[in-house]
Design an enzyme around this catalytic site. Structure first.
Site, short mmCIF file in Angstrom:
data_model
loop_
_atom_site.label_atom_id
_atom_site.label_comp_id
_atom_site.label_asym_id
_atom_site.label_seq_id
_atom_site.Cartn_x
_atom_site.Cartn_y
_atom_site.Cartn_z
N GLY A 97 0.80 -1.21 0.00
CA GLY A 97 0.00 0.00 0.00
C GLY A 97 0.84 1.26 0.00
CG ASP A 98 3.69 4.20 1.49
OD1 ASP A 98 4.42 4.71 0.63
OD2 ASP A 98 3.17 4.84 2.41
#
Length: 469
Positions: free
Chosen positions: A249-250
């Site tokens: 997610g990053d």
């Protein structure tokens, strides 16, 4: 002895031997690569561990590691996590130690937030990343260690991070979320051959450490989970990150060295870093990010053989006024990208700060950035290179780059491929035609990539073994 008694004796002996043979046949000998092998072996079950997925095993992990620490000066020890589901709170590692997680074992981080001890913020950050003040300890933690191996036969550590993601979204957290694995002030560290799932925040975070091998990891988190960076070497030196598969997610890899005035004061750069054979999926972040917390400096990063699919950007440099520090001597080659917003993204606009104490005149030095042999398809913007008006970014080199642009959805025409301000450099054999600040060489140019090897690249792992019954 009478004949019937003798017969019974031999039958009993045969059955006993058969039982021993059967037990031996059920035992499994596993082999694995490691920095060092260990003389002593113990099992989590020896210390009361129960792999039922319900019993909390924190005390078993802590007791096992405390007991095995006694063998540090006698060939070291390894703790085997056998097949099962092992629920646990945080535990601290020890030196000259191997944690081996069997391929059929899952170590589950408890979702009981009260189990996570509160510890001080990192000196180079001044506060937690999620909230001012202290932070929660990581699930697997170690500090001031030498010679530590965390590995397995692709065994699993699952941080069960959903509860933290939800609280973060609702702004209900008092302290910064725990990481899955954090090693501080240590040397000779190996993290390998594991599946790492659902970390509450960053997944693998070596900080203030050196001589680190991180390889053959599968790191998975939902693409909408906040700040689940895959691997974050932070104020570390002599690091190799090879053969990893990351869905995040990053940023898949985020290279860091401290935040604003705190990172400047500590002044501990991340340097001599080798990244090879990385596969990344991260629709909202970078394949590799340099920064944004880079106030201690980042130097001599060598990244090659990169693959990214449906990822926001390639190798991204993130900084801002107030960061200070430097990002220099960066080398990237042999990258294959498919479906990406920005291939080249260098930005001085990343204005997040720990507090109001930062110095806005502390400007970063960004220079010596080299990209070569880049092939990208279905791209929105080839390059967004935005320096600072009073601090232009220099020495950017791009060679042998072919970028196939995506047609605009509205009018079926490509968008402008490049956006460049306050930068300078050279380009050679780049399609589409680069911005004017990248001067096109009349003669073919190949952007620099070092021919020597970093010391960590020459480190060879030895084959170790363990018996698991």
């Amino acid at each position: 002895m009478e004949s019937h008694q003798l017969s019974c004796f031999y039958i009993a002996l045969i059955l006993a031997c058969g039982g021993l043979l059967l037990s031996s046949s059920l035992a499994e000998t596993v082999q694995f690569p490691a920095l060092n092998c260990r003389k002593h072996t113990a099992y989590l079950t020896d210390f009361g561990g129960k792999g039922d997925g319900k019993t909390l095993n924190t005390a078993a992990f802590q007791s096992a590691i405390a007991n095995l620490s006694k063998y540090a000066s006698d060939g070291g020890a390894q703790l085997i996590v056998p097949p099962g589901k092992w629920l646990t709170g945080p535990f601290n590692l020890t030196s000259h130690f191997t944690l081996y997680i069997h391929k059929d074992a899952v170590t589950l981080g408890t979702q009981d937030i009260s189990e996570y001890t509160i510890i001080p913020p990192l000196p180079s950050y001044g506060q937690g990343r999620d909230a001012p003040g202290p932070r929660m300890i990581s699930l697997v933690f170690g500090t001031n260690l030498t010679d530590v191996v965390i590995t397995g036969g692709n065994g699993t550590i699952d941080g069960q991070g959903e509860v933290w993601w939800e609280k973060f979204r609702k702004k209900e957290l008092t302290y910064t979320r725990p990481y899955l694995i954090e090693i501080m002030y240590s040397k000779q560290i190996q993290i390998s051959n594991l599946t790492l799932l659902n970390s509450p925040s960053w997944v693998v975070h070596p900080v203030y450490s050196s001589d680190i091998v991180i390889q053959d990891l599968t790191i998975l988190a939902p693409i909408d989970s906040e700040n689940t960076d895959g691997i974050d070497p932070d104020s570390c030196s002599n690091v190799r990150i090879w053969d990893n598969y990351i869905v995040s997610g990053d940023d898949c890899i985020a290279v860091k060295s401290g935040w604003d005035e705190y990172g400047i004061a500590v002044g501990m750069p991340t340097k001599h870093l080798s990244i090879k054979r990385l596969t990344c999926i991260s629709p909202f972040s970078a394949t590799i990010a340099l920064g944004s917390e880079m106030s201690g400096g980042i130097q001599d990063v060598r990244a090659e053989d990169l693959k990214a699919l449906n990822t926001e950007s390639g190798v991204r440099i993130k900084t801002a006024p107030g960061r200070g520090g430097f990002v220099k001597d960066i080398y990237v080659r042999n990258a294959e990208y498919h479906t990406m917003k920005y291939v080249f993204w260098v930005s001085g606009e990343y204005n997040s700060h720990p507090d109001k104490g930062f110095d806005p005149t502390a400007l970063p030095n960004i220079t010596g950035i080299n990209y070569s042999k880049i092939n990208a398809k279905n791209v929105t913007i080839a390059g967004k290179l935005i320096g600072l008006e009073k601090d232009p970014f220099t020495g950017i080199c791009i060679s042998d780059a072919t970028i196939e642009m995506r047609a605009d959805d509205d009018d079926n025409k490509p968008k402008p491929a490049w956006n460049c301000t306050d930068i300078s450099g050279v380009a050679s054999s780049v399609t589409p035609k680069p911005c004017g600040q990248l001067v096109e060489s009349q003669k073919p140019v190949v952007c620099e990539f070092p021919t020597d090897k970093l010391p960590i690249e020459n480190v060879e792992l030895t084959t170790c073994s363990a018996v698991i019954s």
